[in-house]
Design an enzyme around this catalytic site. Sequence first.
Site: not given
Length: 328
Positions: A117, A141
Amino acid sequence: MAVLVTGGAGYIGSHMVWELLDKGEEVVVLDRLSTGFDWAVPDAAELVVGDIGDQDLVREVLRSRKIDAIIHFAGSIVVPESVSDPLGYYLNNTVKSRALIECAIECGVPHFIFSSTAAVYGTPVQIPVKEDAGLQPESPYGTSKMMTELMLRDTAAAHNFAYAALRYFNVAGADPQMRTGQSSKGATHLIKVACEAATGKRPFMEVYGTDYPTPDGTCIRDYIHVSDLVAAHYLALGHLRAGKGSIVANCGYGNGASVHEVIAAVKKVSGKDFEVRVSTRRPGDAVAIVANADRCRETFGWQPRHDDLEEIVAHALGWEERLSQRNR
Ligand code: UDP
């Protein structure tokens, strides 16, 4: 020879499964169906319901199906949720990825593609951000995904194993043929939320912060069509199978759109004027993230086919309408 897609019943994973089938690959999906749907897995793929952390199951699948590549999507993906439940994110995204990578090594699976990501960059110092920028994730995250990238790097240095870590920017849209789309309930991602507002599934939506240092005060993201994203994965698979070595690559277009611009596109494409409320900043949000996608284009010969915000929105809306009919 077959490809194992973890999280293949989920949003991006199910698009990947279609892409692989369209290319004539044999596909096995491993998904515990916590957020995915069995109906999202095409009949032509085998669905194994189970957890990527269950090493006995994973070893059995890798050996019996003669898997030569793993494309690993399974994981948790909501930035604010990771802020309130960091250990859950480190378990799902880091600890279980470690277990999966270990099985790949034990079973001699040489190729691995990882769903990473742009959140590994945090707020980049320079935009568009390149892959060699410093990694400064601003949420658990992002950190959970960064740690898996580091495990892959070190594993590839020690074993006969090559990986592609693809750093996704903001993935949206749906299969243009409407075979699959983003179906999860309780969506938090901007385009999905706005499409739900446009189709009357929520009475209003909120903009999280209008006081950011950007031209209109809202955060900027690089939205990429899910079909272009999975096409990049298929090219990455070819790169690995051709023995061209491990790679880390951004997957975005290099165009930024603000939250206000996205909402305007959804209103325009849908023809619906829904209520938008201004709210406070959401924890963990970076101000602006836009990709430099040169590496993906140059290394894989990737050519995006849907680099248009209104097209992305049109496909997302199309899927949202399908879902309404399905749930009726
Ligand atoms: N956002 C918003 N309202 C929403 C959902 C998201 O204003 O209902 C904003 C969010 O604060 C961020 C951007 O939209 O600035 C993109 O958020 P999203 O959750 O889609 O993806 P992220 O970049 O967090 O992975």
